[in-house]
Design a protein around this motif. Structure first.
Motif, mmCIF file in Angstrom:
data_model
loop_
_atom_site.group_PDB
_atom_site.id
_atom_site.type_symbol
_atom_site.label_atom_id
_atom_site.label_comp_id
_atom_site.label_asym_id
_atom_site.label_seq_id
_atom_site.Cartn_x
_atom_site.Cartn_y
_atom_site.Cartn_z
ATOM 1 N N LEU A 30 2.824 59.428 -56.788
ATOM 2 C CA LEU A 30 4.013 59.294 -55.987
ATOM 3 C C LEU A 30 4.756 60.339 -56.505
ATOM 4 O O LEU A 30 4.425 61.233 -57.351
ATOM 5 C CB LEU A 30 5.227 58.289 -56.967
ATOM 6 N N SER A 31 5.760 61.362 -55.342
ATOM 7 C CA SER A 31 5.984 62.542 -55.941
ATOM 8 C C SER A 31 7.930 63.056 -55.545
ATOM 9 O O SER A 31 8.043 61.716 -54.208
ATOM 10 C CB SER A 31 5.428 63.506 -55.115
ATOM 11 N N ASP A 32 8.605 63.412 -56.002
ATOM 12 C CA ASP A 32 10.048 63.914 -55.400
ATOM 13 C C ASP A 32 10.669 61.798 -55.023
ATOM 14 O O ASP A 32 11.087 62.013 -54.922
ATOM 15 C CB ASP A 32 9.505 63.729 -53.337
ATOM 16 N N ILE A 33 10.055 61.551 -56.729
ATOM 17 C CA ILE A 33 11.225 60.585 -57.388
ATOM 18 C C ILE A 33 12.408 61.050 -57.802
ATOM 19 O O ILE A 33 12.861 61.288 -58.487
ATOM 20 C CB ILE A 33 10.209 59.394 -58.236
ATOM 21 N N LYS A 34 13.647 60.035 -56.975
ATOM 22 C CA LYS A 34 15.216 60.373 -57.691
ATOM 23 C C LYS A 34 16.059 59.873 -58.942
ATOM 24 O O LYS A 34 16.082 60.745 -59.052
ATOM 25 C CB LYS A 34 15.569 59.754 -56.230
ATOM 26 N N ASP A 35 14.687 58.055 -58.913
ATOM 27 C CA ASP A 35 14.991 58.199 -60.093
ATOM 28 C C ASP A 35 13.934 58.056 -60.920
ATOM 29 O O ASP A 35 13.520 56.599 -60.752
ATOM 30 C CB ASP A 35 16.243 56.828 -60.066
ATOM 31 N N ILE A 36 13.504 58.440 -61.685
ATOM 32 C CA ILE A 36 11.911 57.833 -62.674
ATOM 33 C C ILE A 36 11.743 56.638 -62.867
ATOM 34 O O ILE A 36 11.022 55.760 -63.616
ATOM 35 C CB ILE A 36 11.270 59.011 -63.290
ATOM 36 N N SER A 37 13.024 56.394 -63.667
ATOM 37 C CA SER A 37 13.676 54.823 -64.039
ATOM 38 C C SER A 37 12.817 53.489 -63.700
ATOM 39 O O SER A 37 12.451 52.593 -64.068
ATOM 40 C CB SER A 37 14.631 54.389 -65.289
ATOM 41 N N TYR A 38 12.801 53.796 -62.444
ATOM 42 C CA TYR A 38 12.643 52.650 -61.870
ATOM 43 C C TYR A 38 10.728 52.218 -61.346
ATOM 44 O O TYR A 38 10.388 50.958 -60.966
ATOM 45 C CB TYR A 38 12.303 53.158 -60.287
ATOM 46 N N LEU A 39 10.109 53.387 -62.118
ATOM 47 C CA LEU A 39 8.886 52.939 -62.573
ATOM 48 C C LEU A 39 8.519 52.170 -63.799
ATOM 49 O O LEU A 39 7.558 51.537 -63.276
ATOM 50 C CB LEU A 39 7.917 54.915 -62.161
ATOM 51 N N GLU A 40 9.924 52.232 -64.283
ATOM 52 C CA GLU A 40 9.564 50.774 -66.010
ATOM 53 C C GLU A 40 8.379 51.465 -66.923
ATOM 54 O O GLU A 40 7.490 50.622 -67.184
ATOM 55 C CB GLU A 40 9.030 49.783 -65.065
ATOM 56 N N GLY A 41 8.095 52.705 -67.195
ATOM 57 C CA GLY A 41 7.229 53.642 -67.399
ATOM 58 C C GLY A 41 5.859 53.715 -67.395
ATOM 59 O O GLY A 41 4.964 54.005 -68.037
ATOM 60 N N GLN A 42 5.216 53.386 -65.552
ATOM 61 C CA GLN A 42 4.270 53.239 -65.594
ATOM 62 C C GLN A 42 4.012 54.870 -64.753
ATOM 63 O O GLN A 42 5.037 55.723 -65.323
ATOM 64 C CB GLN A 42 4.675 52.603 -63.995
ATOM 65 N N LYS A 43 2.715 55.191 -65.016
ATOM 66 C CA LYS A 43 2.355 56.689 -64.015
ATOM 67 C C LYS A 43 2.575 57.218 -62.708
ATOM 68 O O LYS A 43 2.807 56.381 -61.704
ATOM 69 C CB LYS A 43 0.972 57.143 -64.776
ATOM 70 N N GLN A 44 3.371 58.585 -62.441
ATOM 71 C CA GLN A 44 3.132 58.490 -61.037
ATOM 72 C C GLN A 44 1.545 58.640 -60.588
ATOM 73 O O GLN A 44 1.674 58.312 -59.340
ATOM 74 C CB GLN A 44 3.741 59.887 -60.755
ATOM 75 N N SER A 45 0.806 58.590 -60.954
ATOM 76 C CA SER A 45 -0.466 58.750 -60.186
ATOM 77 C C SER A 45 -1.671 57.458 -61.218
ATOM 78 O O SER A 45 -1.968 57.620 -61.841
ATOM 79 C CB SER A 45 -0.889 60.269 -59.513
ATOM 80 N N TYR A 46 -2.568 56.927 -59.922
ATOM 81 C CA TYR A 46 -3.515 56.183 -60.583
ATOM 82 C C TYR A 46 -4.393 56.106 -59.598
ATOM 83 O O TYR A 46 -4.276 56.480 -58.112
ATOM 84 C CB TYR A 46 -2.531 54.903 -60.292
ATOM 85 N N PHE A 47 -6.487 55.475 -59.608
ATOM 86 C CA PHE A 47 -6.658 55.864 -59.389
ATOM 87 C C PHE A 47 -7.688 54.274 -59.814
ATOM 88 O O PHE A 47 -8.084 54.642 -60.933
ATOM 89 C CB PHE A 47 -8.032 57.437 -59.352
ATOM 90 N N PHE A 48 -8.415 53.697 -58.638
ATOM 91 C CA PHE A 48 -9.126 52.841 -59.010
ATOM 92 C C PHE A 48 -10.165 52.399 -58.164
ATOM 93 O O PHE A 48 -10.374 52.544 -57.032
ATOM 94 C CB PHE A 48 -7.819 51.331 -58.805
ATOM 95 N N THR A 49 -10.992 51.889 -59.400
ATOM 96 C CA THR A 49 -12.399 51.199 -58.469
ATOM 97 C C THR A 49 -12.511 49.493 -58.582
ATOM 98 O O THR A 49 -12.631 49.651 -59.484
ATOM 99 C CB THR A 49 -13.325 51.634 -58.839
ATOM 100 N N GLY A 50 -12.992 49.655 -57.482
ATOM 101 C CA GLY A 50 -13.042 47.548 -57.422
ATOM 102 C C GLY A 50 -13.520 46.891 -56.875
ATOM 103 O O GLY A 50 -14.315 47.001 -55.691
ATOM 104 N N LEU A 51 -14.203 45.812 -57.413
ATOM 105 C CA LEU A 51 -15.965 45.484 -57.372
ATOM 106 C C LEU A 51 -16.011 43.252 -57.390
ATOM 107 O O LEU A 51 -14.870 43.443 -58.357
ATOM 108 C CB LEU A 51 -17.004 45.640 -58.381
#
Length: 368
Positions: free
Chosen positions: A171-192
């Motif tokens: 995520l980028s260009d977020i107008k209000d960072i508080s909307y993420l409720e403390g989470q990071k802007q970038s993630y990577f996941f691998t699912g099995l």
């Protein structure tokens, strides 16, 4: 001496161009004729103005094809592949590839979905409570997502499967960072994952009879991603299809996706996302860890390649089962037009209504 207006090379070019246009026109007009027994792959193409609630107006292109790895087997349903691309006036772009590959012998199938996207979207938060309370904001999302399921037939109707997922989101260009409720802007996941399925559908993209039941459990190991915990996800689908009269099919769908509390936002459920369930809601208007939806749809063939549908449904997103609140259940209903684009594969135009909202959905193949 008078010079010719066109050279021989010009004439050959014009003939080739006319031949290509004629071939495209024939593939479009007669695209619903089954050519899978005579061609390695039967493709059709379309480019047209497009509109999505999330991306506004733009230009979209699509190529869809049907093929058979064993053209001597007339009982097995054909494999399919669909490629789509869309660019909109607000910088929104998506490139997707989806398909179902039925292997020779009709004992196994690979289903897959690949998406590259950059979207500037409306944003209300990453939980139902936040989405219900927060004023409208905005952010830009970039995402690469791969989902695949390989299933093997244990008996005539029962399958066991293995799942492999990759998900990168930023995520980028977020107008209000508080909307993420403390989470990071970038993630990577691998699912099995592993799945169990009961499937008697006659054709995946446009079922007219049968039952589909699927349980899937996916693990996202900590060491294969960027989140500091191992996560688990459970998915359940129950679909049923029954003929009610000449040209009429009644179809039902129950869908549940369940994640742990405090699941990062890329793995959370977005109500209305994808245009398969809760159609008409803005994808991302309501987000939370879990989703439960149900819908019933009447599908009616009208004439030649035309058909229509009407559906009614309901659903909600919520943080965890013990906090499921009946007051947060949202309504959904709508109407749609169907045009047979390929043999037994429809282009669909739906208009869905919801709580204080409504919108068009354009897609290929039935919603479920």
């Amino acid at each position: 001496m008078a010079m010719p207006l066109y050279s021989q090379q010009d004439s050959i070019y014009i003939e080739k161009k006319d031949g290509a246009l004629k071939k495209y026109w024939n593939s479009f007009i007669h695209g619903n004729v089954d050519r899978t027994f005579e061609r390695k792959i039967d493709m059709s193409y379309a480019v047209a103005p497009s509109y999505t609630r999330e991306g506004s107006f733009g230009v979209g292109g699509m190529a869809t094809g049907l093929y058979r790895l064993d053209r001597k087997d007339s009982i097995m349903q054909p494999s399919d592949i669909t490629l789509t691309g869309n660019i909109s006036i607000n910088g929104f772009y998506t490139l997707t590839a989806t398909g179902n590959n039925h292997f020779k012998g009709n004992r196994s199938r690979l289903s897959y979905s690949l998406e590259f996207a950059r979207k500037t979207l409306n944003f209300w938060g990453v939980s139902y409570e936040g989405c219900a309370m927060n004023p409208l904001s905005e952010y830009t999302r970039q995402q690469i997502r791969w989902e695949s399921d390989y299933v093997y037939k244990l008996s005539k109707q029962f399958y066991i499967g293995a799942a492999f997922n990759l998900n990168y989101a930023d995520l980028s260009d977020i107008k209000d960072i508080s909307y993420l409720e403390g989470q990071k802007q970038s993630y990577f996941f691998t699912g099995l994952g592993i799945s169990l399925q009961y499937d008697t559908r006659d054709f995946i993209l446009n079922p007219k009879r049968g039952v589909y039941i699927m349980f899937k459990e996916v693990i996202y190991p900590e060491f294969l991603g960027s989140f500091n915990k191992t996560l688990f996800s459970t998915n359940f689908i129950f679909d049923i299809y029954q003929k009610v009269w000449s040209g009429g099919i009644i179809a039902g769908d129950i869908y549940g996706q369940f994640n742990k509390k405090n699941t990062p936002w890329p793995l959370r459920e977005e109500l209305g996302s994808g245009g398969f369930r809760m159609r008409g809601y803005y994808g991302g208007r309501y987000i939370d860890c879990n989703q439960l939806t149900a819908q019933v749809e009447l599908r009616q063939h009208i004439f030649n390649r035309l058909g229509c549908v009407a559906w009614i449904g309901t659903g909600s997103v919520f943080p965890e089962l013990k906090k499921f609140n009946c007051k947060n259940i949202l309504p959904n209903y709508g109407l749609g037009l169907r045009i047979e684009f390929k043999h037994n594969v429809n282009a669909r135009i739906d208009y869905g209504f919801g709580k204080d909202t409504g919108g068009f959905v354009f897609n290929f193949a039935e919603a479920f």
